[in-house]
Structures are given as structure tokens and as C-alpha cells.
Design a protein around this motif. Structure first.
Motif, PDB file in Angstrom:
ATOM      1  N   LYS A 143     -16.276 -23.268 -30.006  1.00 52.79           N
ATOM      2  CA  LYS A 143     -15.361 -23.415 -28.863  1.00 52.79           C
ATOM      3  C   LYS A 143     -15.367 -24.839 -28.308  1.00 52.79           C
ATOM      4  O   LYS A 143     -14.330 -25.348 -27.866  1.00 52.79           O
ATOM      5  CB  LYS A 143     -15.756 -22.421 -27.763  1.00 52.79           C
ATOM      6  N   LYS A 144     -16.524 -25.485 -28.335  1.00 50.12           N
ATOM      7  CA  LYS A 144     -16.618 -26.841 -27.806  1.00 50.12           C
ATOM      8  C   LYS A 144     -15.811 -27.812 -28.663  1.00 50.12           C
ATOM      9  O   LYS A 144     -15.059 -28.661 -28.151  1.00 50.12           O
ATOM     10  CB  LYS A 144     -18.083 -27.280 -27.747  1.00 50.12           C
ATOM     11  N   VAL A 145     -15.936 -27.697 -29.985  1.00 51.39           N
ATOM     12  CA  VAL A 145     -15.175 -28.567 -30.891  1.00 51.39           C
ATOM     13  C   VAL A 145     -13.693 -28.235 -30.814  1.00 51.39           C
ATOM     14  O   VAL A 145     -12.834 -29.122 -30.824  1.00 51.39           O
ATOM     15  CB  VAL A 145     -15.700 -28.428 -32.339  1.00 51.39           C
ATOM     16  N   LEU A 146     -13.391 -26.944 -30.714  1.00 54.45           N
ATOM     17  CA  LEU A 146     -11.994 -26.516 -30.638  1.00 54.45           C
ATOM     18  C   LEU A 146     -11.300 -27.098 -29.413  1.00 54.45           C
ATOM     19  O   LEU A 146     -10.104 -27.425 -29.458  1.00 54.45           O
ATOM     20  CB  LEU A 146     -11.924 -24.988 -30.600  1.00 54.45           C
ATOM     21  N   LYS A 147     -12.039 -27.240 -28.329  1.00 58.36           N
ATOM     22  CA  LYS A 147     -11.463 -27.771 -27.092  1.00 58.36           C
ATOM     23  C   LYS A 147     -10.956 -29.195 -27.270  1.00 58.36           C
ATOM     24  O   LYS A 147      -9.998 -29.616 -26.604  1.00 58.36           O
ATOM     25  CB  LYS A 147     -12.512 -27.713 -25.981  1.00 58.36           C
ATOM     26  N   GLU A 148     -11.584 -29.955 -28.174  1.00 62.85           N
ATOM     27  CA  GLU A 148     -11.188 -31.337 -28.417  1.00 62.85           C
ATOM     28  C   GLU A 148     -10.104 -31.456 -29.487  1.00 62.85           C
ATOM     29  O   GLU A 148      -9.554 -32.533 -29.709  1.00 62.85           O
ATOM     30  CB  GLU A 148     -12.407 -32.165 -28.853  1.00 62.85           C
ATOM     31  N   ALA A 149      -9.796 -30.349 -30.160  1.00 65.55           N
ATOM     32  CA  ALA A 149      -8.813 -30.365 -31.247  1.00 65.55           C
ATOM     33  C   ALA A 149      -7.435 -29.982 -30.735  1.00 65.55           C
ATOM     34  O   ALA A 149      -7.284 -29.454 -29.631  1.00 65.55           O
ATOM     35  CB  ALA A 149      -9.248 -29.395 -32.351  1.00 65.55           C
ATOM     36  N   ASP A 150      -6.414 -30.281 -31.553  1.00 67.59           N
ATOM     37  CA  ASP A 150      -5.080 -29.783 -31.204  1.00 67.59           C
ATOM     38  C   ASP A 150      -4.482 -28.900 -32.294  1.00 67.59           C
ATOM     39  O   ASP A 150      -3.368 -28.409 -32.151  1.00 67.59           O
ATOM     40  CB  ASP A 150      -4.121 -30.930 -30.846  1.00 67.59           C
ATOM     41  N   SER A 151      -5.221 -28.698 -33.405  1.00 68.82           N
ATOM     42  CA  SER A 151      -4.844 -27.670 -34.369  1.00 68.82           C
ATOM     43  C   SER A 151      -6.090 -27.244 -35.140  1.00 68.82           C
ATOM     44  O   SER A 151      -7.049 -28.014 -35.280  1.00 68.82           O
ATOM     45  CB  SER A 151      -3.756 -28.154 -35.335  1.00 68.82           C
ATOM     46  N   LEU A 152      -6.075 -26.007 -35.593  1.00 69.14           N
ATOM     47  CA  LEU A 152      -7.177 -25.459 -36.378  1.00 69.14           C
ATOM     48  C   LEU A 152      -6.611 -24.922 -37.682  1.00 69.14           C
ATOM     49  O   LEU A 152      -5.594 -24.213 -37.682  1.00 69.14           O
ATOM     50  CB  LEU A 152      -7.878 -24.335 -35.613  1.00 69.14           C
ATOM     51  N   VAL A 153      -7.253 -25.273 -38.783  1.00 67.63           N
ATOM     52  CA  VAL A 153      -6.847 -24.766 -40.086  1.00 67.63           C
ATOM     53  C   VAL A 153      -7.979 -23.903 -40.628  1.00 67.63           C
ATOM     54  O   VAL A 153      -9.129 -24.344 -40.703  1.00 67.63           O
ATOM     55  CB  VAL A 153      -6.558 -25.924 -41.064  1.00 67.63           C
ATOM     56  N   THR A 154      -7.656 -22.650 -40.980  1.00 60.65           N
ATOM     57  CA  THR A 154      -8.639 -21.780 -41.621  1.00 60.65           C
ATOM     58  C   THR A 154      -8.209 -21.562 -43.067  1.00 60.65           C
ATOM     59  O   THR A 154      -7.022 -21.415 -43.356  1.00 60.65           O
ATOM     60  CB  THR A 154      -8.777 -20.435 -40.899  1.00 60.65           C
TER      61      THR A 154
ATOM     62  N   VAL B 152      -9.798 -13.145 -34.037  1.00 56.80           N
ATOM     63  CA  VAL B 152     -11.214 -13.100 -34.423  1.00 56.80           C
ATOM     64  C   VAL B 152     -11.295 -13.045 -35.944  1.00 56.80           C
ATOM     65  O   VAL B 152     -10.613 -12.247 -36.588  1.00 56.80           O
ATOM     66  CB  VAL B 152     -11.905 -11.880 -33.809  1.00 56.80           C
ATOM     67  N   LEU B 153     -12.122 -13.903 -36.528  1.00 58.29           N
ATOM     68  CA  LEU B 153     -12.268 -13.920 -37.976  1.00 58.29           C
ATOM     69  C   LEU B 153     -13.191 -12.796 -38.424  1.00 58.29           C
ATOM     70  O   LEU B 153     -14.210 -12.516 -37.799  1.00 58.29           O
ATOM     71  CB  LEU B 153     -12.830 -15.273 -38.430  1.00 58.29           C
ATOM     72  N   THR B 154     -12.837 -12.145 -39.508  1.00 62.63           N
ATOM     73  CA  THR B 154     -13.625 -11.005 -39.997  1.00 62.63           C
ATOM     74  C   THR B 154     -14.383 -11.329 -41.277  1.00 62.63           C
ATOM     75  O   THR B 154     -15.124 -10.496 -41.796  1.00 62.63           O
ATOM     76  CB  THR B 154     -12.702  -9.801 -40.258  1.00 62.63           C
ATOM     77  N   GLU B 155     -14.179 -12.537 -41.817  1.00 63.82           N
ATOM     78  CA  GLU B 155     -14.920 -12.954 -43.011  1.00 63.82           C
ATOM     79  C   GLU B 155     -15.122 -14.460 -42.960  1.00 63.82           C
ATOM     80  O   GLU B 155     -14.474 -15.163 -42.173  1.00 63.82           O
ATOM     81  CB  GLU B 155     -14.171 -12.559 -44.278  1.00 63.82           C
ATOM     82  N   ASP B 156     -16.036 -14.938 -43.780  1.00 60.01           N
ATOM     83  CA  ASP B 156     -16.318 -16.366 -43.801  1.00 60.01           C
ATOM     84  C   ASP B 156     -15.105 -17.139 -44.335  1.00 60.01           C
ATOM     85  O   ASP B 156     -14.498 -16.751 -45.346  1.00 60.01           O
ATOM     86  CB  ASP B 156     -17.527 -16.657 -44.698  1.00 60.01           C
ATOM     87  N   GLU B 157     -14.775 -18.210 -43.638  1.00 60.32           N
ATOM     88  CA  GLU B 157     -13.660 -19.057 -44.052  1.00 60.32           C
ATOM     89  C   GLU B 157     -14.015 -20.515 -43.776  1.00 60.32           C
ATOM     90  O   GLU B 157     -14.890 -20.816 -42.962  1.00 60.32           O
ATOM     91  CB  GLU B 157     -12.379 -18.694 -43.291  1.00 60.32           C
ATOM     92  N   LEU B 158     -13.303 -21.403 -44.459  1.00 58.77           N
ATOM     93  CA  LEU B 158     -13.381 -22.816 -44.104  1.00 58.77           C
ATOM     94  C   LEU B 158     -12.694 -23.007 -42.769  1.00 58.77           C
ATOM     95  O   LEU B 158     -11.596 -22.473 -42.540  1.00 58.77           O
ATOM     96  CB  LEU B 158     -12.668 -23.682 -45.150  1.00 58.77           C
ATOM     97  N   LEU B 159     -13.293 -23.776 -41.879  1.00 57.95           N
ATOM     98  CA  LEU B 159     -12.728 -24.038 -40.557  1.00 57.95           C
ATOM     99  C   LEU B 159     -12.557 -25.551 -40.414  1.00 57.95           C
ATOM    100  O   LEU B 159     -13.551 -26.290 -40.414  1.00 57.95           O
ATOM    101  CB  LEU B 159     -13.657 -23.506 -39.467  1.00 57.95           C
ATOM    102  N   LEU B 160     -11.323 -25.998 -40.294  1.00 62.61           N
ATOM    103  CA  LEU B 160     -11.031 -27.421 -40.173  1.00 62.61           C
ATOM    104  C   LEU B 160     -10.432 -27.689 -38.800  1.00 62.61           C
ATOM    105  O   LEU B 160      -9.394 -27.116 -38.447  1.00 62.61           O
ATOM    106  CB  LEU B 160     -10.033 -27.866 -41.260  1.00 62.61           C
ATOM    107  N   TYR B 161     -11.085 -28.540 -38.026  1.00 62.88           N
ATOM    108  CA  TYR B 161     -10.632 -28.876 -36.687  1.00 62.88           C
ATOM    109  C   TYR B 161      -9.926 -30.241 -36.747  1.00 62.88           C
ATOM    110  O   TYR B 161     -10.555 -31.245 -37.106  1.00 62.88           O
ATOM    111  CB  TYR B 161     -11.815 -28.955 -35.725  1.00 62.88           C
ATOM    112  N   PHE B 162      -8.652 -30.267 -36.383  1.00 64.11           N
ATOM    113  CA  PHE B 162      -7.859 -31.492 -36.471  1.00 64.11           C
ATOM    114  C   PHE B 162      -7.474 -32.021 -35.098  1.00 64.11           C
ATOM    115  O   PHE B 162      -7.111 -31.257 -34.198  1.00 64.11           O
ATOM    116  CB  PHE B 162      -6.578 -31.258 -37.278  1.00 64.11           C
ATOM    117  N   LYS B 163      -7.556 -33.325 -34.963  1.00 63.22           N
ATOM    118  CA  LYS B 163      -7.011 -34.035 -33.800  1.00 63.22           C
ATOM    119  C   LYS B 163      -5.927 -34.951 -34.340  1.00 63.22           C
ATOM    120  O   LYS B 163      -6.209 -35.877 -35.096  1.00 63.22           O
ATOM    121  CB  LYS B 163      -8.098 -34.854 -33.106  1.00 63.22           C
ATOM    122  N   GLY B 164      -4.684 -34.667 -33.971  1.00 64.64           N
ATOM    123  CA  GLY B 164      -3.586 -35.392 -34.597  1.00 64.64           C
ATOM    124  C   GLY B 164      -3.530 -35.005 -36.062  1.00 64.64           C
ATOM    125  O   GLY B 164      -3.534 -33.819 -36.413  1.00 64.64           O
ATOM    126  N   ARG B 165      -3.546 -36.000 -36.935  1.00 64.37           N
ATOM    127  CA  ARG B 165      -3.453 -35.725 -38.370  1.00 64.37           C
ATOM    128  C   ARG B 165      -4.789 -35.869 -39.095  1.00 64.37           C
ATOM    129  O   ARG B 165      -4.849 -35.728 -40.311  1.00 64.37           O
ATOM    130  CB  ARG B 165      -2.419 -36.675 -39.005  1.00 64.37           C
TER     131      ARG B 165
END
Length: 260
Positions: free
Chosen positions: A60-71, A34-47
Motif C-alpha cells: 500500500k505504501k508503494v502503491l500510494k506513490e504510483a499512478d498505475s499498477l500492472v499485474t 484482491v489477488l487470489t494467486e501469486d502474480e508479478l506486481l509492477l508499480y509505475f510512476k508515469g511511464r
């Protein structure tokens, strides 16, 4: 130069760069804290980035379509949503179909150089860890060729880069280079003067058949395995052999054998 401190485990990669922020790359998306402060959230599919946001709430909906998350946690002097807008602008300018999950922001002219410099650093780091910042062009499918009985009866000729020869594709994995073929003499080198991979293969092939070569001319028929080996043996490769082997009328071996 950007200095990074990196920790890698099976589920995530943690990257600290100087005092300019921290990046977390999550590959196991069911175990994101769980994030405790504001961050950039990048949802990646492949590269490629599929979506970008700034805040504490993971979609959660976008995350379901991604295969990696960068904060990315950014330093105090960088406005997160403005940075997100700058990254989104560049990705879209570079033909990525990234979507912004935040309200569109206008970047003030006097602030633009600050956010642009930080965005460039982030993109350099992301590229280092395998993420693309522009559309990846699909490589064209490699042409497939198929041996047939007709082609086994046709002599093909090569006259390329100081080499000449006559070739018969006798069987699927057997190409006969007829006696009298002329081999390129001068070995091409890399820019730093070192011997390249193709040149080493050529020298090995020629050494394997040294008893059938005299003064860079073949004295007997030599059996090689492929069009590629013919090119390596004769002229250190360097071109598409399917297009330089031609019959007496100039029709290439590619035209006879390519699978359409």
C-alpha cells in the motif's frame, strides 16, 4: 509475432497473450481487486517502473506513490520471482531506479534463456502500452527568443541549402524577406518518394505569394510570420533557422534574441 486479446474500460486494461499469461493494467488504484494467486506486481510512476514484486500482497505504501499498477500472471513453467529478478536487472542496467520488493534471486545459467525470452516478450508488450524499459532522456528545453527594437534595425542574411536572402525582423510577428531572395528549387522527398509535411507547407507558402516570385526569385518584399516560416519558404526547412540567419559579421539572430 505476439497475438494479444485486449479489453479496455475506464478503470483497467486486460491483456491476454496467447497461452503465455495475462496482464492487467490498473489506472484507478482505489479499485484494485484482491489477488487470489501469486502474480508479478509492477508499480509505475508515469511511464517508468518504480518497483517490482511477486506475490499476492500489494504494498500500500508503494502503491500510494504510483499512478498505475500492472499485474501479470505467468505460465506454470516460468518461476515468478526469477522473472521479477530478470526484469529488475534489465531495468537497472538501463538506468531506471526500479526497486525490488522481494529477496534477491540468483538466475541459474541453464534457466536464463527461458526467463530472458519471456522477459523480452513482456517488455515488448509493456512498451506497446506506453511503459518505458529504459531511462527516458529529458528533451532539452526549447530556446525562447524575444524581439527587440535593436534587432529590428539589423539586416540578417541566409545562405543555406541552395537558398539565399536578406531578412529584417521588423515586428514581433513580422519578418520581411527582401526582394531578390533565391529559393531552393529541388523539393526534398521522403524515402518512399512521397511529399513530406514540410514540403507541403513550403508549396503552400510559395503559392500564397506566387505573384511575388519569378523563376524561384522573389521580385518584391514578402512578409512572413517567423524564422520558421522563412526557412520553410526558402529551403523547405530542415535546419534551425535561428542559427543560419546571420548579420554581416556572422553573428546569428539567435545570439541577438535568445532569452537566457
Amino acid at each position: 509475432m505476439i497475438k494479444l486479446a485486449v479489453e479496455i474500460d475506464k478503470e483497467r486494461t486486460m491483456i491476454q497473450f496467447d497461452d503465455q499469461g495475462a496482464i492487467a493494467i490498473y489506472r484507478e488504484l482505489k479499485k484494485i481487486p484482491v489477488l487470489t494467486e501469486d502474480e508479478l506486481l509492477l508499480y509505475f510512476k508515469g511511464r517508468e517502473a518504480q518497483a517490482i514484486d511477486y506475490g499476492q500482497k500489494i504494498d500500500k505504501k508503494v502503491l500510494k506513490e504510483a499512478d498505475s499498477l500492472v499485474t501479470i500472471s505467468v505460465p506454470w513453467d516460468i518461476e515468478g520471482q526469477i522473472l521479477a529478478q530478470q526484469m529488475l536487472n534489465i531495468w537497472q542496467d538501463n538506468a531506471l531506479k526500479t526497486s525490488g520488493l522481494f529477496e534477491s534471486q540468483k538466475i541459474a545459467a541453464n534457466y536464463f534463456p527461458v526467463v530472458e525470452n519471456y522477459q523480452k516478450e513482456l517488455f515488448e508488450i509493456l512498451a506497446t502500452f506506453g511503459y518505458e524499459n529504459e531511462k527516458v532522456k529529458a528533451k532539452p528545453a526549447k530556446a525562447q527568443h524575444r524581439w527587440n527594437k535593436q534587432v529590428s534595425e539589423i539586416p540578417f542574411y541566409i545562405d543555406y541549402n541552395d537558398s539565399t536572402g536578406e531578412v529584417i525582423w521588423k515586428k514581433r510577428n513580422e519578418m520581411v524577406l527582401k526582394a531578390g531572395a533565391k529559393l531552393k528549387q529541388e523539393m526534398p522527398l521522403n524515402k518512399d518518394g512521397s511529399i513530406g509535411f514540410s514540403a507541403r507547407l513550403t508549396e503552400k507558402l510559395r503559392a500564397d505569394h506566387a505573384d511575388k516570385i519569378s523563376d524561384f526569385t522573389t521580385t518584391e518584399d514578402i512578409v512572413l510570420k517567423s524564422v520558421n516560416e522563412i526557412g520553410i519558404f526558402l529551403h523547405y526547412a530542415g535546419t534551425n533557422g535561428w542559427l543560419v540567419l546571420k548579420d554581416k559579421d556572422g553573428k546569428t539572430i539567435d545570439e541577438y534574441t535568445v532569452v537566457k
